[in-house]
Design an enzyme around this catalytic site. Structure first.
Site, PDB file in Angstrom:
ATOM      1  N   TYR A   9      -0.572   8.587  -2.199  1.00  0.00           N
ATOM      2  CA  TYR A   9      -0.497   8.416  -3.647  1.00  0.00           C
ATOM      3  C   TYR A   9      -1.721   9.027  -4.355  1.00  0.00           C
ATOM      4  O   TYR A   9      -1.673   9.335  -5.533  1.00  0.00           O
ATOM      5  CB  TYR A   9      -0.501   6.928  -4.007  1.00  0.00           C
ATOM      6  N   GLY A  10      -2.815   9.118  -3.605  1.00  0.00           N
ATOM      7  CA  GLY A  10      -4.126   9.347  -4.215  1.00  0.00           C
ATOM      8  C   GLY A  10      -4.341  10.640  -4.962  1.00  0.00           C
ATOM      9  O   GLY A  10      -5.327  10.793  -5.682  1.00  0.00           O
ATOM     10  N   GLU A  68      -2.766   8.853   8.452  1.00  0.00           N
ATOM     11  CA  GLU A  68      -1.327   8.581   8.558  1.00  0.00           C
ATOM     12  C   GLU A  68      -0.721   9.314   9.761  1.00  0.00           C
ATOM     13  O   GLU A  68       0.245   8.864  10.348  1.00  0.00           O
ATOM     14  CB  GLU A  68      -0.596   9.002   7.271  1.00  0.00           C
ATOM     15  N   ASP A 123       0.865  -1.182   0.000  1.00  0.00           N
ATOM     16  CA  ASP A 123       0.000   0.000   0.000  1.00  0.00           C
ATOM     17  C   ASP A 123       0.905   1.236   0.000  1.00  0.00           C
ATOM     18  O   ASP A 123       2.107   1.141   0.249  1.00  0.00           O
ATOM     19  CB  ASP A 123      -0.871   0.005   1.272  1.00  0.00           C
ATOM     20  N   SER A 124       0.308   2.388  -0.245  1.00  0.00           N
ATOM     21  CA  SER A 124       1.067   3.639  -0.173  1.00  0.00           C
ATOM     22  C   SER A 124       1.516   3.942   1.256  1.00  0.00           C
ATOM     23  O   SER A 124       2.411   4.752   1.457  1.00  0.00           O
ATOM     24  CB  SER A 124       0.198   4.793  -0.660  1.00  0.00           C
ATOM     25  N   CYS A 172     -10.936   3.055  -0.110  1.00  0.00           N
ATOM     26  CA  CYS A 172      -9.523   3.327   0.187  1.00  0.00           C
ATOM     27  C   CYS A 172      -9.211   2.500   1.430  1.00  0.00           C
ATOM     28  O   CYS A 172      -9.993   2.513   2.395  1.00  0.00           O
ATOM     29  CB  CYS A 172      -9.335   4.821   0.475  1.00  0.00           C
ATOM     30  N   THR A 173      -8.087   1.786   1.405  1.00  0.00           N
ATOM     31  CA  THR A 173      -7.829   0.857   2.514  1.00  0.00           C
ATOM     32  C   THR A 173      -7.517   1.557   3.834  1.00  0.00           C
ATOM     33  O   THR A 173      -7.487   0.913   4.877  1.00  0.00           O
ATOM     34  CB  THR A 173      -6.692  -0.125   2.148  1.00  0.00           C
ATOM     35  N   HIS A 174      -7.269   2.866   3.781  1.00  0.00           N
ATOM     36  CA  HIS A 174      -7.133   3.603   5.042  1.00  0.00           C
ATOM     37  C   HIS A 174      -8.495   3.762   5.741  1.00  0.00           C
ATOM     38  O   HIS A 174      -8.543   3.925   6.961  1.00  0.00           O
ATOM     39  CB  HIS A 174      -6.570   5.009   4.788  1.00  0.00           C
ATOM     40  N   CYS A 208      -4.330  -1.551  -1.918  1.00  0.00           N
ATOM     41  CA  CYS A 208      -4.453  -0.120  -2.158  1.00  0.00           C
ATOM     42  C   CYS A 208      -5.336   0.060  -3.390  1.00  0.00           C
ATOM     43  O   CYS A 208      -5.032  -0.473  -4.467  1.00  0.00           O
ATOM     44  CB  CYS A 208      -3.071   0.481  -2.409  1.00  0.00           C
ATOM     45  N   ASN A 209      -6.427   0.797  -3.206  1.00  0.00           N
ATOM     46  CA  ASN A 209      -7.354   1.023  -4.323  1.00  0.00           C
ATOM     47  C   ASN A 209      -6.715   1.870  -5.409  1.00  0.00           C
ATOM     48  O   ASN A 209      -6.924   1.660  -6.594  1.00  0.00           O
ATOM     49  CB  ASN A 209      -8.611   1.720  -3.818  1.00  0.00           C
ATOM     50  N   THR A 210      -5.915   2.852  -4.976  1.00  0.00           N
ATOM     51  CA  THR A 210      -5.304   3.778  -5.925  1.00  0.00           C
ATOM     52  C   THR A 210      -4.336   3.036  -6.856  1.00  0.00           C
ATOM     53  O   THR A 210      -4.333   3.253  -8.080  1.00  0.00           O
ATOM     54  CB  THR A 210      -4.566   4.887  -5.150  1.00  0.00           C
TER      55      THR A 210
HETATM   56  N1  DGL Z   1      -4.780   3.113   0.895  1.00  0.00           N
HETATM   57  C1  DGL Z   1      -4.725   3.778  -0.378  1.00  0.00           C
HETATM   58  C2  DGL Z   1      -5.932   3.434  -1.236  1.00  0.00           C
HETATM   59  O1  DGL Z   1      -6.585   2.419  -0.944  1.00  0.00           O
HETATM   60  C3  DGL Z   1      -4.458   5.225  -0.062  1.00  0.00           C
HETATM   61  C4  DGL Z   1      -4.089   6.070  -1.126  1.00  0.00           C
HETATM   62  C5  DGL Z   1      -3.219   7.257  -0.869  1.00  0.00           C
HETATM   63  O2  DGL Z   1      -2.065   7.062  -0.535  1.00  0.00           O
HETATM   64  O3  DGL Z   1      -3.689   8.357  -1.106  1.00  0.00           O
HETATM   65  O4  DGL Z   1      -6.257   4.082  -2.187  1.00  0.00           O
END
Ligand code: DGL
Length: 284
Positions: free
Chosen positions: A56-57, A168, A24-25, A201-203, A87-89
């Protein structure tokens, strides 16, 4: 290569004790791990969180592709048997490219299983809300994949980019987070009469309780849970399930901050488990 060491044959059944690579990011992908351990307790994990370069998003797709290829190369060098894009992104931007880069390694993206689940519990009377990063929303993947299952479903999307930096930073159980949730979601939920919300988003599972407390009527879909079923299916089909593992799990971060280590311990509730966790800093 460690692959040979890890493959053991018992009778005519093969067991594959190599770890699964999750990435993930940042720390969001950790929300998949407790679900993995409760559903597939023999499996072990190598996790990479790119905490030095998160989020990353809101970045350019070309940048995300460059970072994702570096991380996947690293996981491949560690001899993982499967890669899970937690990570979805990254899934929205890099899934096909990574599959071409590693054609022999099963690679699972997080969006499709959640889209299939969402479609399976909704009909035309429901209003589905997708919340995610800017890049994930711009890809339109959730909308397209839900409508592939049923073109009559109602899907509304909303980018909610401030959640990731707050999470974060560990700003979760407080009024700043709750105000941010209301800022993004009050109008979105009311105007579109959203009754089913996908945490794209996994967060976001880390603020699930906050969201549910503010909007108790919402049904929430958690992709970090839905991804476990395809992991199990592929490992079973390809005879790659682990047995009798040593429970050692390694968590790499490009910036191994105290917050990252605390979050791992919080998310995995390590005091209650027998997991062996190792934390390492890694400059890609
Ligand atoms: N957990 C990432 C996702 O699922 C977060 C993306 C990010 O870093 O902005 O998209």
């Amino acid at each position: 290569m460690r692959v040979g060491e890890a493959l053991v044959t018992k009778g005519n059944k093969t067991m594959d004790n190599r770890p699964i690579g999750f990435f993930d990011s940042g720390l969001g992908g950790l929300t998949c791990i407790p679900n993995l351990f409760s559903e597939l307790p023999e499996e072990r994990v190598i996790y990479f969180g790119d905490t030095a370069r998160t989020p990353y998003g809101s970045k350019a797709v070309s940048t995300i592709r460059h970072y994702a290829a570096q991380i996947a190369d690293f996981l491949a060098s560690q001899g993982v048997k499967m890669m899970v894009i937690a990570c979805n992104t990254i899934t929205a931007t890099c899934l096909e490219e990574l599959r071409l880069r590693f054609p022999k390694t099963p690679i699972i993206g997080i969006i499709k299983p959640a889209a299939v689940k969402t479609a399976s519990i909704c009909d035309e009377s429901n209003n589905i809300g997708i919340i995610a990063t800017k890049v994930t929303i711009a890809s339109d993947d959730y909308n397209m994949m839900i409508k592939e299952q049923d073109p009559h479903l109602n899907v509304y999307s909303k980018a909610t980019p401030a959640f990731v930096p707050l999470i974060e930073e560990g700003i979760i159980d407080n009024e700043i987070m709750n105000l941010t949730i209301r800022y993004y979601l009050d109008d979105f939920i009311r105007d579109n009469r959203i009754d089913t919300l996908v945490l794209g988003c996994t967060h976001y599972p880390l603020i699930r309780k906050n969201i549910q407390a503010i909007y108790p009527q919402l049904r929430i879909v958690n992709p970090s849970y839905e991804i476990i079923s395809p992991i199990r299916d592929i490992l079973t089909e390809q005879d790659m399930l682990a047995k009798e593992n040593d429970r050692e799990n390694i968590f790499y971060a490009s910036d191994l901050s105290e917050n990252f280590v605390n979050m791992i311990q919080k998310v995995l509730e390590t005091e209650k488990s027998d997991l062996i966790l190792k934390f390492k800093n890694l400059d890609l």
